[in-house]
Design an enzyme around this catalytic site. Structure first.
Site, PDB file in Angstrom:
ATOM      1  CE  LYS A  32     -10.719  -4.741  -3.491  1.00  0.00           C
ATOM      2  NZ  LYS A  32     -10.409  -3.538  -2.915  1.00  0.00           N
TER       3      LYS A  32
ATOM      4  CG  ASP B 178      -9.705  -2.095  -5.912  1.00  0.00           C
ATOM      5  OD1 ASP B 178     -10.925  -2.397  -6.107  1.00  0.00           O
ATOM      6  OD2 ASP B 178      -9.117  -2.079  -5.012  1.00  0.00           O
TER       7      ASP B 178
ATOM      8  CG  ASP C  24      -4.143  -0.677  -3.907  1.00  0.00           C
ATOM      9  OD1 ASP C  24      -4.853   0.244  -4.733  1.00  0.00           O
ATOM     10  OD2 ASP C  24      -5.068  -1.285  -3.177  1.00  0.00           O
TER      11      ASP C  24
ATOM     12  CD  GLU D 170      -5.267  -3.116  -6.089  1.00  0.00           C
ATOM     13  OE1 GLU D 170      -4.692  -3.880  -5.953  1.00  0.00           O
ATOM     14  OE2 GLU D 170      -6.740  -3.062  -5.677  1.00  0.00           O
TER      15      GLU D 170
ATOM     16  CE  LYS E 130      -4.006  -1.965   0.448  1.00  0.00           C
ATOM     17  NZ  LYS E 130      -5.265  -1.703  -0.458  1.00  0.00           N
TER      18      LYS E 130
END
Ligand code: MG
Length: 359
Positions: A267, A243, A190, A218, A162
């Site tokens: 997701k 995403d 991400d 991402e 992240k």
């Protein structure tokens, strides 16, 4: 097998370490869990996390959507009439995708139980094992390096790092992690919408120049900024994964046709469950766009539903299903077996979870 009622409860599971992204910091999984009862002994389980900053869903909204809108639309329905059930779930209320996902997966759990097979087989899959990455939260460089080394020592071969808070300084984080873990470990980055389009190109190009060998980046830019993400995709070589920009099948078509991303992150909490996720898989298959299966901060019920779907669809080539791996304890009985980087589906029918505390 007819649906007779939906029970709603809550689960609280402490995380091993706080989960930090460019959008939020979370210390515990505190999700809504549900149990669908039928006129037989069979029950189906579902779960929904209140990810307000991404889906807009809160605990209160999830409970209200299920209790007052979704449940009345499907009570009395035969579980094998799954297509009609799903259309009713999706028509019963707008948005509220996490609430829909919890009900959707519990219905699929029952559907597979009716057929007497594990869910991945009911969805047409043959492989019973899924490899997941592990998320490394955004933090100081030293902490991120030590977390990465700990993950590799545990057996993870793919890290999802992240970043997104500090622009070019994020490159230093990735450079330090790459130097520490070596080149046999795949690194996904991400940014959680943390960069502008021009920043993204600068940062990703720098990582390319440094040969950091990034598997994918991402959601570099804001969810609504499809033109910005298209600019990033066109001006870098590293695969870009959409995403927060992709919730439903229509979003996937638009992004793929624009060339706004190279990969799609599915997701269940964004799609409203497996039914809509299957549509994204079909679209992605048509265009030859590989998908990743991701999760929010979820425990084993909903992550296992996602793992079954991943095992069933070859277009889903990557999995970011580390929710249970981030939890301190597993409060459930049964279900797939999570062992380091691998998730093994068992032969138990449905999702496989047989007991859920509080329900
Ligand atoms: Mg993400």
């Amino acid at each position: 097998m007819k649906i007779t009622s939906i029970q709603i409860g809550e689960i609280f599971v402490p995380l091993v370490t706080p989960f930090k992204t460019a959008l939020r910091t979370v210390e515990n999984v505190e999700d809504i869990i549900i149990r669908i009862n039928t006129d037989t002994d069979a029950v189906g389980y579902g779960e929904a996390p209140p990810t307000a900053v991404i889906t807009g869903d809160t605990k209160g909204s999830i409970v209200t959507a299920i209790r007052d809108f979704i449940a009345p639309a499907i009570i009395g329905m035969d579980v094998l009439d799954i297509d009609t059930i799903m259309q009713r779930v999706h028509r019963s209320i707008l948005k509220n995708t996490s609430a829909k996902a919890a009900v959707d997966m519990a219905v699929y759990d029952l559907y597979a139980k009716c057929l007497g097979v594990p869910l991945y087989k009911a969805l047409g899959g043959a492989s019973d094992t899924v490899e997941t990455d592990l998320t490394i939260s955004v933090d100081t460089i030293d902490k991120m390096v030590s977390d990465s080394l700990a993950a590799v020592a545990q057996g993870y071969k793919v890290l999802k790092v992240k970043v997104g808070k500090e622009g070019l300084a994020d490159v230093e984080r990735i450079r330090a992690i790459r130097a520490a873990v070596g080149h046999d470990i795949a690194i996904r980055v991400d940014a959680n919408q943390g960069w502008t389009a021009k920043d993204s190109v600068r940062i990703i190009s720098k990582m390319e120049d440094l040969n950091l060998n990034i598997d994918l980046v991402e959601q570099p830019v804001k969810a609504h900024d499809l033109a910005g993400m298209q600019y990033v995709t066109q001006h870098t070589f590293t695969p870009i994964l959409a995403d927060e920009s992709v919730f439903c099948a229509e979003d996937a078509i638009k992004i793929i046709q624009m060339g706004a991303a190279d990969l799609i992150n599915i997701k269940l909490m964004k799609t409203g469950g497996i039914y809509e996720a299957l549509k994204i898989c079909s679209i992605a298959e048509i265009y030859g766009v590989e998908c990743m299966m991701g999760c929010m901060l979820e425990s084993k019920i909903s992550v296992s539903a996602a793992a079954h779907l991943t095992a069933a669809k070859s277009i889903i080539t990557r999995a970011d299903l580390d929710g249970p791996g981030l939890c301190k304890i597993d409060p459930y009985t049964g279900g797939p077996i999570y062992k380091e980087n691998l998730i093994h589906m068992t032969d138990a029918p449905g999702i496989g979870i047989t007991e859920v505390p509080g329900l």
